[in-house]
Write a protein that holds these residues in place. Structure first.
Motif, short mmCIF file in Angstrom:
data_model
loop_
_atom_site.label_atom_id
_atom_site.label_comp_id
_atom_site.label_asym_id
_atom_site.label_seq_id
_atom_site.Cartn_x
_atom_site.Cartn_y
_atom_site.Cartn_z
N PHE A 350 0.71 -1.27 0.10
CA PHE A 350 0.00 -0.02 0.06
C PHE A 350 0.83 1.27 -0.02
O PHE A 350 2.11 1.26 0.74
N SER A 351 0.34 2.39 -0.49
CA SER A 351 1.01 3.57 -0.39
C SER A 351 0.53 4.10 1.16
O SER A 351 -0.23 3.35 1.77
N GLU A 352 1.08 5.18 1.56
CA GLU A 352 0.82 5.46 2.73
C GLU A 352 -0.66 6.04 2.88
O GLU A 352 -1.36 5.57 4.09
N TYR A 353 -1.09 6.57 1.65
CA TYR A 353 -2.50 6.97 1.96
C TYR A 353 -3.40 5.58 1.93
O TYR A 353 -4.27 5.76 2.80
N SER A 354 -3.27 4.79 1.06
CA SER A 354 -4.17 3.66 1.07
C SER A 354 -3.96 2.57 2.17
O SER A 354 -4.88 2.11 2.47
N LEU A 355 -2.72 2.76 2.85
CA LEU A 355 -2.54 1.95 3.69
C LEU A 355 -3.27 2.55 5.00
O LEU A 355 -4.11 1.55 5.74
N GLU A 356 -3.66 3.57 5.14
CA GLU A 356 -4.41 3.95 6.27
C GLU A 356 -5.99 3.63 5.98
O GLU A 356 -6.86 3.05 7.13
N LEU A 357 -6.43 3.74 4.74
CA LEU A 357 -7.64 3.46 4.50
C LEU A 357 -7.92 1.88 4.64
O LEU A 357 -8.84 1.43 5.02
N ALA A 358 -6.84 1.17 4.31
CA ALA A 358 -7.05 -0.27 4.43
C ALA A 358 -7.18 -0.85 5.79
O ALA A 358 -7.95 -1.65 6.28
N ILE A 407 1.41 4.77 -8.53
CA ILE A 407 1.86 5.44 -7.30
C ILE A 407 2.72 4.46 -6.53
O ILE A 407 2.30 3.13 -6.40
N SER A 408 3.84 4.90 -5.81
CA SER A 408 4.72 4.10 -4.90
C SER A 408 3.85 3.38 -3.73
O SER A 408 3.19 3.85 -3.10
N ARG A 409 3.96 1.96 -3.93
CA ARG A 409 3.14 1.40 -2.88
C ARG A 409 4.17 0.39 -2.17
O ARG A 409 4.52 -0.69 -2.65
N GLU A 410 4.79 0.68 -1.01
CA GLU A 410 5.77 -0.14 -0.52
C GLU A 410 5.33 -0.55 1.12
O GLU A 410 6.33 -1.25 1.97
N ASN A 411 4.15 -0.30 1.70
CA ASN A 411 3.75 -0.35 2.78
C ASN A 411 2.91 -1.75 3.18
O ASN A 411 2.04 -1.96 2.16
N LYS A 412 3.31 -2.41 4.05
CA LYS A 412 2.35 -3.55 4.36
C LYS A 412 1.38 -3.32 5.48
O LYS A 412 1.43 -2.44 6.20
N LEU A 413 0.35 -4.22 5.25
CA LEU A 413 -0.74 -4.06 6.07
C LEU A 413 -0.46 -4.38 7.66
O LEU A 413 -0.82 -3.44 8.37
N ASN A 414 0.15 -5.43 7.84
CA ASN A 414 0.44 -5.99 9.15
C ASN A 414 -0.74 -6.08 10.11
O ASN A 414 -0.66 -5.89 11.16
N ILE A 415 -1.88 -6.23 9.59
CA ILE A 415 -3.11 -6.46 10.44
C ILE A 415 -3.68 -7.79 9.76
O ILE A 415 -3.83 -7.90 8.55
N SER A 416 -4.09 -8.66 10.70
CA SER A 416 -4.73 -9.91 10.21
C SER A 416 -6.22 -9.66 10.01
O SER A 416 -7.21 -8.95 10.65
N ILE A 417 -6.69 -10.40 9.00
CA ILE A 417 -8.08 -10.27 8.76
C ILE A 417 -9.09 -11.49 9.27
O ILE A 417 -8.43 -12.55 9.00
N TYR A 418 -9.76 -11.13 10.13
CA TYR A 418 -10.44 -12.31 11.03
C TYR A 418 -11.00 -13.64 10.07
O TYR A 418 -11.80 -13.19 9.22
#
Length: 726
Positions: A350-358, A407-418
């Protein structure tokens, strides 16, 4: 003079010859006897007068003309004495006949006593009545027809009946019933002699005759159609209520993950209405079985309106219940699809912006799983799912835009989906069917304003058969012998629980007569005679009077009586109450045919060990010789009767005491030592005798000896109760 006397003698001989060769009526016989007595008196008086006049004429040396005049006077005197003695003898003869039992005898016959009709139809009751009495008497009679179901008097006629003028009446009975069943009617003829110059009466009470008429009512075509429609309505209503009840019972308002409390409240309201309707439904069946079709029609209509409302409420509840479950399953299914669609986000860059949305979306997704696990409404879950779906669409749009614009996307979610571990609720639509069976109503019987299902129980209300004793005068009608128990039968009916069916004659009945007198909740009482035999031919049945047979023959006739009383009442046993020689007939019947048809017997003043002395000596003066010889205490009949053990049934033996003759105590006819019966319950009753007024005769009259009546009633009582259901 000699010519007249000769003519009178010849005339008297002719009269005697005619009386010996032909069976004239009592009226003709009494007149002929009076004529013969008058002729004898005429011959005697005129002869005596003529002899006296002849002696006087010889002394006075009278002329021939004077002698002729005196002869005429002698004939006139003889004629006057003849007329006077004829009248005197005629009166005396009528008095004696009356005293010997020819007072007033009433016969009541009904052509048919058992009818089957449809409601709305009519039946004709053909009644004939005649009296046997002094030919110069006229009977003042009251003829009534009463509906025993409600004790309503339908007809009443006051009429005069003469020996030469029998009564013939026809009454119509119409049926306004709405039910099927039986109604009983009672015809009563009550007669008194009107005393006149040549009419004498010694009866202390009126001559009474009764007959019971049975009318079986069936529904007519219209009533049958209404009944069947009501039955179908009840069946349909029961089926509908049954389906609602079972479906309502299948609802589970405690399902996990769903809040159905509102529906539970609605179901309680519906269930309360259902309980009330079910209770009323049972009353519909009761009304149908009791044949109250008018009230049933009203109740069916009213209850059907309630069922329509109930059905509407249930359908609404049913729709809401399954709608909630379906909605929950739908949300769960879409959530599972969404889970499959977003699971890739765990490895997505994710990008920083999309990471927050995700992160926000995944947190909402995981939170929504908790919402799904919470107990809330399906509509709330749907609302939250729709909000989550919008967020998913927004996230998908952003990710798509970033992909297009590199758009640059280098960030991982690091949150588990239940994971989704929620169950899907199964929806089962059950098709309930009811094999509803509504039995056919039993016929309704009504008696004295009480109605119930007609009784079909062979062991309930055993009929009472009264068996009379020895006839004092074999020349009188057997019906007079049956009169001895008339007062007791009538008193039982007055006291309640008994129905006096009158005299019992017949010995043959058709199939339709089976049990017709045993359906009401009352004990049938009949007065029977063994002096009448019935001969059955192809042309019908004929009753023959026979009063000079053996007691064995009378026992055989009693067997026919018992069998036929059982047949017309539908009972398997009877109770016999016997008086005097009737007790010997009853005991001989048991000896010949057994006691299986008897519940118990009550014996009153029975010469169980025979008679002797003056009773035996005078027995056959007017009565039948054979009966008297068999009642001799030394006879083979008496010895044989007492050589056999008593049957194993209750035997109550009333022994009369208080009259003393020939060194013994008794009832004036039967000595107490003869009446006593070893093995029976012997009950001693006290009375008095006055010349020819014997306690033995009075024992069966409740008005004279109520204490004896009370004992008899107590002993014949059967302690069983039939409960009314209508």
């Amino acid at each position: 003079m000699r010519v007249i006397v000769g003519f009178m003698v010849l005339f008297g001989v002719v009269l005697l010859f005619l009386m010996s060769r032909f069976n004239f009526s009592d009226t003709v016989n009494s007149i002929l006897l009076s004529l013969i007595v008058g002729i004898v008196v005429f011959i005697f008086v005129s002869g005596l007068t003529y002899s006296s006049l002849s002696n006087r004429s010889d002394k006075l040396n009278n002329t021939e003309s004077k002698i002729k005049k005196r002869k005429k006077k002698a004939n006139l005197v003889g004629l006057i004495f003849m007329v006077v003695f004829m009248v005197v003898f005629f009166n005396f003869y009528l008095h004696i006949k009356t005293m010997l039992g020819n007072d007033l005898l009433v016969s009541l016959n009904i052509e048919e006593e058992n009818f089957v009709i449809k409601n709305g139809e009519e039946v004709n009751i053909e009644i004939t009545a005649k009296v046997l009495t002094n030919p110069f008497c006229k009977a003042n009679c009251s003829l009534t027809l009463r509906d025993l179901s409600n004790d309503e008097l339908i007809y009443e006629d006051n009429i005069f009946i003469k020996v030469s003028s029998p009564l013939s009446k026809e009454y119509k009975i119409s049926s306004a019933w709405e039910q099927s069943g039986q109604k009983l009617y009672k015809v009563t003829l009550n007669c008194n002699n009107i005393e006149d110059r040549f009419c004498y009466s010694y009866s202390p009470s009126p001559a009474l005759r009764t007959r019971i008429i049975s009318v079986d009512h069936d529904l007519n075509e219209i009533q049958e159609l209404i009944k069947n429609n009501l039955k179908n309505n009840i069946k349909d209503m029961n089926t509908e209520v049954y389906i609602i009840d079972n479906n309502l019972g299948d609802f589970n308002f405690d399902k996990p993950y769903l809040n159905l409390s509102d529906l539970r409240e609605n179901s309680i309201i519906i269930n309360n209405s259902l309980s009330s309707i079910k209770e009323n439904m049972s009353s519909l069946s009761s009304l149908y079985l009791s044949q109250d079709y008018f009230k049933l029609g009203t109740d069916v209509y009213n209850l059907n309106q309630e069922i329509v409302k109930l059905n509407s409420s249930f359908n609404e509840l049913n729709s809401s219940y399954f709608g909630n479950i379906s909605l929950y399953n739908l949300v769960l299914a879409n959530l599972s699809i969404m889970h499959q669609e977003i699971i890739y986000l765990e490895d997505y860059n994710f990008s920083e912006y999309s990471l927050e949305l995700a992160k926000s979306f995944i947190n909402d997704f995981n939170s929504f799983i908790s919402i799904m696990e919470d107990k809330n409404s399906a509509s709330f879950k749907l609302e939250k799912f729709n909000e989550l779906s919008l967020k998913k669409e927004n996230l998908s749009f952003v990710l798509q835009d970033e992909l297009i614009n590199n758009i640059s996307r280098e960030n991982k979610l690091n949150i588990s989906i239940y994971e989704i571990n929620l169950p899907k609720f199964n929806i089962e639509y059950k098709n309930y069917t009811l094999d509803f069976v509504l039995g056919e109503p039993s016929p309704i019987c009504c008696l004295h304003n009480e109605c119930y299902d007609c009784i079909d129980d062979a062991s309930l209300n055993y009929p009472i058969i009264f068996v009379h004793g020895h006839s004092f005068n074999e020349k009188i009608s057997p019906e007079l012998s049956m009169d001895s128990f008339g007062g007791m039968a009538g008193q039982l009916e007055k006291d309640g629980g008994y129905l006096d069916a009158g005299y019992f004659y017949r010995s043959q009945y058709d199939e339709g007569s089976k049990g017709y007198l045993g359906r009401v909740n009352s004990t049938i009482v009949v007065e029977a005679t063994y002096y009448i035999d019935t001969v059955v031919t192809d042309d019908g049945s004929f009753m023959l009077t026979s009063k000079w047979e053996s007691i064995d023959t009378y026992a055989s006739r009693l067997n026919d009586i018992v069998s036929n009383v059982k047949y017309i009442t539908g009972k398997d046993k009877v109770i016999i109450v016997a008086h005097s020689m009737g007790g010997l007939v009853t005991r001989k019947y048991i000896q010949l045919y057994g006691e299986d048809s008897l519940e118990k017997i009550v014996l009153i003043g029975i010469p169980n060990h025979g008679v002797d002395g003056f009773v035996l000596n005078y027995c056959a003066v007017f009565g039948a010789d054979l009966e008297c010889s068999e009642m001799n205490k030394s006879s083979e009949f008496i010895l044989n009767l007492n050589s056999v053990p008593l049957p194993d049934i209750p035997i109550y033996n009333l022994v009369g005491v208080g009259c003393f003759w020939e060194g013994s105590d008794g009832d004036g006819i039967v000595k107490s030592s003869s009446a006593y019966l070893d093995g029976a319950e012997n009950i001693y009753v006290n009375g008095t005798c006055n010349l020819v007024d014997f306690f033995h005769v009075r024992m069966v009259h409740p008005s004279l000896h109520p204490e004896i009546y009370n004992i008899v009633k107590e002993k014949i009582e059967i302690k069983e109760v039939y409960t009314s259901v209508a």
